[in-house]
Motif scaffolding. Structure first.
Motif, PDB file in Angstrom:
ATOM      1  N   LEU A 104     -15.138  87.014  70.142  1.00 11.45           N
ATOM      2  CA  LEU A 104     -15.732  85.862  69.482  1.00 11.45           C
ATOM      3  C   LEU A 104     -15.298  84.539  70.127  1.00 11.45           C
ATOM      4  O   LEU A 104     -16.096  83.627  70.271  1.00 11.45           O
ATOM      5  CB  LEU A 104     -15.365  85.864  67.992  1.00 11.45           C
ATOM      6  N   TYR A 105     -14.009  84.452  70.530  1.00 10.95           N
ATOM      7  CA  TYR A 105     -13.502  83.215  71.121  1.00 10.95           C
ATOM      8  C   TYR A 105     -12.805  83.477  72.443  1.00 10.95           C
ATOM      9  O   TYR A 105     -12.112  84.476  72.601  1.00 10.95           O
ATOM     10  CB  TYR A 105     -12.508  82.517  70.178  1.00 10.95           C
ATOM     11  N   GLU A 106     -12.970  82.530  73.371  1.00 13.63           N
ATOM     12  CA  GLU A 106     -12.249  82.523  74.649  1.00 13.63           C
ATOM     13  C   GLU A 106     -11.200  81.418  74.593  1.00 13.63           C
ATOM     14  O   GLU A 106     -11.373  80.432  73.890  1.00 13.63           O
ATOM     15  CB  GLU A 106     -13.200  82.203  75.812  1.00 13.63           C
ATOM     16  N   GLY A 107     -10.148  81.587  75.369  1.00 10.71           N
ATOM     17  CA  GLY A 107      -9.145  80.535  75.499  1.00 10.71           C
ATOM     18  C   GLY A 107      -7.894  80.735  74.672  1.00 10.71           C
ATOM     19  O   GLY A 107      -6.966  79.932  74.758  1.00 10.71           O
ATOM     20  N   VAL A 108      -7.852  81.796  73.873  1.00  8.91           N
ATOM     21  CA  VAL A 108      -6.702  82.009  72.985  1.00  8.91           C
ATOM     22  C   VAL A 108      -5.404  82.234  73.763  1.00  8.91           C
ATOM     23  O   VAL A 108      -4.407  81.556  73.509  1.00  8.91           O
ATOM     24  CB  VAL A 108      -6.983  83.158  71.984  1.00  8.91           C
ATOM     25  N   PRO A 109      -5.363  83.160  74.739  1.00  9.90           N
ATOM     26  CA  PRO A 109      -4.081  83.381  75.439  1.00  9.90           C
ATOM     27  C   PRO A 109      -3.574  82.129  76.170  1.00  9.90           C
ATOM     28  O   PRO A 109      -2.380  81.820  76.102  1.00  9.90           O
ATOM     29  CB  PRO A 109      -4.395  84.507  76.432  1.00  9.90           C
ATOM     30  N   GLY A 110      -4.460  81.409  76.821  1.00  7.74           N
ATOM     31  CA  GLY A 110      -4.049  80.187  77.514  1.00  7.74           C
ATOM     32  C   GLY A 110      -3.465  79.178  76.544  1.00  7.74           C
ATOM     33  O   GLY A 110      -2.472  78.508  76.837  1.00  7.74           O
ATOM     34  N   ASN A 111      -4.064  79.070  75.388  1.00  6.95           N
ATOM     35  CA  ASN A 111      -3.601  78.161  74.349  1.00  6.95           C
ATOM     36  C   ASN A 111      -2.193  78.537  73.895  1.00  6.95           C
ATOM     37  O   ASN A 111      -1.318  77.673  73.770  1.00  6.95           O
ATOM     38  CB  ASN A 111      -4.584  78.241  73.171  1.00  6.95           C
ATOM     39  N   LEU A 112      -1.940  79.814  73.691  1.00  4.38           N
ATOM     40  CA  LEU A 112      -0.625  80.275  73.233  1.00  4.38           C
ATOM     41  C   LEU A 112       0.443  80.095  74.312  1.00  4.38           C
ATOM     42  O   LEU A 112       1.575  79.687  74.017  1.00  4.38           O
ATOM     43  CB  LEU A 112      -0.708  81.724  72.771  1.00  4.38           C
ATOM     44  N   VAL A 113       0.104  80.383  75.548  1.00  3.55           N
ATOM     45  CA  VAL A 113       1.060  80.180  76.648  1.00  3.55           C
ATOM     46  C   VAL A 113       1.372  78.686  76.783  1.00  3.55           C
ATOM     47  O   VAL A 113       2.530  78.299  76.975  1.00  3.55           O
ATOM     48  CB  VAL A 113       0.535  80.765  77.974  1.00  3.55           C
ATOM     49  N   ALA A 114       0.353  77.847  76.659  1.00  4.94           N
ATOM     50  CA  ALA A 114       0.570  76.400  76.730  1.00  4.94           C
ATOM     51  C   ALA A 114       1.521  75.948  75.624  1.00  4.94           C
ATOM     52  O   ALA A 114       2.368  75.074  75.836  1.00  4.94           O
ATOM     53  CB  ALA A 114      -0.761  75.654  76.630  1.00  4.94           C
ATOM     54  N   TYR A 115       1.427  76.562  74.462  1.00  2.00           N
ATOM     55  CA  TYR A 115       2.333  76.212  73.370  1.00  2.00           C
ATOM     56  C   TYR A 115       3.775  76.592  73.719  1.00  2.00           C
ATOM     57  O   TYR A 115       4.708  75.831  73.433  1.00  2.00           O
ATOM     58  CB  TYR A 115       1.917  76.866  72.050  1.00  2.00           C
ATOM     59  N   ALA A 116       3.964  77.751  74.336  1.00  2.00           N
ATOM     60  CA  ALA A 116       5.318  78.151  74.762  1.00  2.00           C
ATOM     61  C   ALA A 116       5.870  77.127  75.749  1.00  2.00           C
ATOM     62  O   ALA A 116       7.055  76.763  75.686  1.00  2.00           O
ATOM     63  CB  ALA A 116       5.295  79.549  75.374  1.00  2.00           C
ATOM     64  N   CYS A 117       5.016  76.636  76.643  1.00  4.28           N
ATOM     65  CA  CYS A 117       5.441  75.602  77.597  1.00  4.28           C
ATOM     66  C   CYS A 117       5.802  74.313  76.868  1.00  4.28           C
ATOM     67  O   CYS A 117       6.821  73.672  77.175  1.00  4.28           O
ATOM     68  CB  CYS A 117       4.339  75.333  78.617  1.00  4.28           C
ATOM     69  N   LYS A 118       4.978  73.932  75.910  1.00  6.98           N
ATOM     70  CA  LYS A 118       5.243  72.721  75.124  1.00  6.98           C
ATOM     71  C   LYS A 118       6.579  72.850  74.396  1.00  6.98           C
ATOM     72  O   LYS A 118       7.390  71.918  74.386  1.00  6.98           O
ATOM     73  CB  LYS A 118       4.102  72.496  74.124  1.00  6.98           C
ATOM     74  N   LEU A 119       6.819  73.997  73.800  1.00  5.78           N
ATOM     75  CA  LEU A 119       8.081  74.256  73.110  1.00  5.78           C
ATOM     76  C   LEU A 119       9.255  74.135  74.082  1.00  5.78           C
ATOM     77  O   LEU A 119      10.281  73.531  73.764  1.00  5.78           O
ATOM     78  CB  LEU A 119       8.031  75.651  72.481  1.00  5.78           C
ATOM     79  N   SER A 120       9.089  74.671  75.281  1.00  4.93           N
ATOM     80  CA  SER A 120      10.129  74.591  76.305  1.00  4.93           C
ATOM     81  C   SER A 120      10.459  73.134  76.646  1.00  4.93           C
ATOM     82  O   SER A 120      11.630  72.772  76.774  1.00  4.93           O
ATOM     83  CB  SER A 120       9.696  75.350  77.560  1.00  4.93           C
TER      84      SER A 120
END
Length: 173
Positions: A104-120
């Motif tokens: 249904l949606y594209e972009g979910v894994p990239g979004n989650l990895v980007a969040y891990a980077c933001k957290l870092s």
């Protein structure tokens, strides 16, 4: 601590997530997984991992990705823990309806990895994120995330690549 091999596919780097039917873009938010969410993440409902165990592990932080103003439908999940100088992604999973040709949606894994980077970045690790990749996906992670292959199956997302992902997904950050 067991390090799971990651088999997520970064289908597309988007500004948020994209509906594959309409092409519409939806803004997302990432929040801490709550105990009340666990009953919706059962393996017999299509989730591959045991998120209850992950949630109950006090060394891990588990986050859910949802669409803004639609907090009850989880689009994907990520479990991380903090090492001495980086954030480690232990698990990452798309919701069952966001996998395969009929996702249904594209972009979910990239979004989650980007969040891990933001957290870092937020905790002072300069964006460094690591994870253990399935061998066949190492090149994919190099190409899509800007990660580099460190040794064995360990992948590292360095500062510059992390910065690019954070800017892509979190414009106000």
């Amino acid at each position: 601590m067991e390090k799971m091999e990651q088999g997520f596919v970064v289908d597309r780097l988007t500004d948020s997530i994209l509906n594959t039917i309409s092409g519409d873009s939806f803004q997302t938010e990432i929040s801490t997984l709550k105990k009340s969410d666990i009953n919706h993440l059962l393996q017999n409902d299509g989730w591959k991992f045991d998120w209850k165990t992950e949630f109950n592990d006090m060394t891990r932080e588990v986050y859910k990705l949802t669409i803004v103003n639609n907090p009850d439908i989880i689009q994907g999940l990520i479990s991380v823990y903090r090492e001495t100088d980086h954030v480690f992604i232990n698990l990452l999973e798309n919701a069952p309806f966001n996998i395969g040709k009929k996702k249904l949606y594209e972009g979910v894994p990239g979004n989650l990895v980007a969040y891990a980077c933001k957290l870092s970045f937020q905790i002072g690790f300069e964006g460094f994120v690591a994870f253990t990749a399935k061998s066949k996906l190492i090149k994919h992670y190099e190409d899509t995330l800007g990660a580099y292959h460190f040794k064995n199956q360990r992948m590292i997302i360095p500062t510059e690549a992390a910065k690019n992902l954070v800017i892509k997904y979190f414009k106000t950050s």
